[in-house]
Write a protein that holds these residues in place. Structure first.
Motif, short mmCIF file in Angstrom:
data_model
loop_
_atom_site.label_atom_id
_atom_site.label_comp_id
_atom_site.label_asym_id
_atom_site.label_seq_id
_atom_site.Cartn_x
_atom_site.Cartn_y
_atom_site.Cartn_z
N PHE A 1 0.83 -1.19 0.00
CA PHE A 1 0.00 0.00 0.00
C PHE A 1 0.88 1.25 0.00
O PHE A 1 1.84 1.36 0.74
CB PHE A 1 -0.90 -0.05 1.24
N HIS A 2 0.54 2.20 -0.86
CA HIS A 2 1.35 3.42 -1.02
C HIS A 2 0.49 4.65 -0.69
O HIS A 2 -0.16 5.20 -1.56
CB HIS A 2 1.85 3.51 -2.47
N PRO A 3 0.48 5.10 0.58
CA PRO A 3 -0.34 6.25 0.96
C PRO A 3 0.17 7.54 0.30
O PRO A 3 1.32 7.61 -0.14
CB PRO A 3 -0.19 6.33 2.48
N LYS A 4 -0.67 8.56 0.29
CA LYS A 4 -0.29 9.86 -0.24
C LYS A 4 -0.22 10.86 0.91
O LYS A 4 -1.04 10.81 1.83
CB LYS A 4 -1.30 10.33 -1.29
N ILE A 5 0.75 11.75 0.82
CA ILE A 5 0.85 12.82 1.82
C ILE A 5 -0.40 13.68 1.74
O ILE A 5 -0.88 14.00 0.66
CB ILE A 5 2.11 13.67 1.59
N PHE A 6 -0.95 14.04 2.89
CA PHE A 6 -2.17 14.82 3.03
C PHE A 6 -3.44 13.98 2.83
O PHE A 6 -4.54 14.50 2.90
CB PHE A 6 -2.22 16.02 2.08
N GLU A 7 -3.27 12.69 2.59
CA GLU A 7 -4.45 11.83 2.42
C GLU A 7 -5.24 11.74 3.72
O GLU A 7 -4.67 11.74 4.82
CB GLU A 7 -4.02 10.44 1.96
N SER A 8 -6.56 11.63 3.60
CA SER A 8 -7.44 11.61 4.76
C SER A 8 -7.34 10.29 5.52
O SER A 8 -7.35 9.20 4.94
CB SER A 8 -8.89 11.83 4.31
N VAL A 9 -7.25 10.40 6.84
CA VAL A 9 -7.30 9.25 7.74
C VAL A 9 -8.67 9.25 8.40
O VAL A 9 -9.14 10.28 8.89
CB VAL A 9 -6.20 9.32 8.82
N GLU A 10 -9.33 8.07 8.42
CA GLU A 10 -10.70 8.01 8.90
C GLU A 10 -10.88 6.93 9.97
O GLU A 10 -10.04 6.04 10.13
CB GLU A 10 -11.65 7.76 7.72
N TYR A 11 -11.99 7.06 10.67
CA TYR A 11 -12.33 6.14 11.76
C TYR A 11 -13.82 5.82 11.67
O TYR A 11 -14.65 6.70 11.49
CB TYR A 11 -12.00 6.78 13.10
N LEU A 12 -14.14 4.52 11.77
CA LEU A 12 -15.54 4.07 11.72
C LEU A 12 -15.98 3.66 13.12
O LEU A 12 -15.40 2.74 13.71
CB LEU A 12 -15.70 2.90 10.76
#
Length: 321
Positions: free
Chosen positions: A254-265
């Protein structure tokens, strides 16, 4: 000794050294250097002595951080270490008001940066470089060699070697210890929750919300500096809702992006919450990924499961050592 290209968490860290390609050195000369930097940086330059470095920040007028740095005295000048991706922009902003000051600020290419870490790094430092720290010292200068001791997340050393001595340094080190990659140093910064402020992050977040106060990177009592009014108001109103933390997940592709949103369910309500953004990340051996995120404090619970918006199938947890 052979090379080791794996990146480890601090509790599995072998004895390794690495060249730090993602960091740059800035030199500041001139009779007005202390006064000028004191009017620009968030720390009190008068508190820097010959034996200890300071962590500080350079902000814009709105208190948003251009960069953070490790700064120390080196004979008749100051040297400090910043991320390479933001160095050019930072220097442009820092030198804007230097026309009428006796100060010279430039990227210094006469040194090469290395990192040293591992359980026997103290012994290796003493054996190879004849350097030994005491409890009152965090930087040692030996002519063409400078060593900074960092104690988070474990004891490690930032080493500046003059170009003329690099060949000899590498020759001595290769018979004592494995050579690793600079991503290992980045992983240790992420694990320590030291904010990684690269080009995409620079100028977006106020100092306290990047948890730089924890690193003693701001002085509220010294004279005026850029962003001071906003930072002091922010502090006095106690309105900071953010912190910097590390998340870990099981995935090596997996290759995340800088500034990508982190979420919680939330399991109970079924509601999905945006909790933060990715600041940096690195693959960890074996088959894990370590994220640094800026997160809302109310969601920082060990039992919570987080995910990245673009890849919700990978679960992340708050990293604890």
């Amino acid at each position: 000794m052979q090379n080791n290209s794996n990146v480890y968490l601090s509790n599995n860290l072998p004895n390794i050294y690495m060249q730090l390609n993602g960091w740059s050195i800035v030199r500041v000369l001139g009779s007005d250097k202390k006064k000028y930097l004191n009017n620009q940086f968030t720390i009190d330059m008068n508190l820097i002595d010959l034996h200890n470095y300071k962590i500080g920040a350079h902000c814009n007028i709105n208190g948003k951080v251009w960069t953070s740095f490790f700064i120390f005295k080196y004979y008749d000048c100051y040297l400090y270490v910043v991320r390479s991706s933001i160095c050019k922009k930072h220097l442009y902003e820092l030198k804007k008001y230097s026309l009428f000051s006796k100060v010279d600020i430039f990227e210094d290419n006469s040194f090469r940066l290395f990192g040293l870490c591992g359980s026997n790094s103290d012994f290796i430092l003493k054996d190879v470089l004849s350097i030994r720290f005491n409890q009152h010292t965090s930087v040692i200068v030996r002519d063409d060699l400078i060593v900074l001791k960092i104690d988070q997340p474990v004891n490690r050393y930032l080493i500046l070697v003059h170009e003329s001595k690099v060949k000899n340094f590498l020759t001595c080190m290769k018979y004592k210890i494995f050579l690793s990659i600079s991503m290992q140093w980045l992983a240790l910064d992420i694990e320590a929750c030291f904010p990684i402020i690269d080009k995409k992050i620079s100028g977006y977040f106020i100092l306290q919300s990047l948890d730089l106060k924890k690193w003693d990177a701001i002085d509220f009592n010294k004279g005026c500096y850029y962003g001071q009014e906003v930072l002091c108001k922010y502090e006095n109103k106690k309105i900071n809702k953010f912190t910097v933390c590390s998340l870990i997940g099981n995935n090596s592709f997996f290759h995340p992006k800088i500034f990508e949103s982190v979420e919680y369910l939330d399991d109970k309500s079924g509601h999905k919450f945006h909790v933060g953004v990715v600041l940096s990340w690195v693959y960890i051996y074996p088959k894990k990924i370590l994220l640094q995120i800026r997160i809302k404090k109310i969601f920082l619970k060990k039992k919570n499961i987080f995910f990245i918006k673009s890849n919700p199938s990978v679960n992340f947890f708050v990293f604890t050592r």
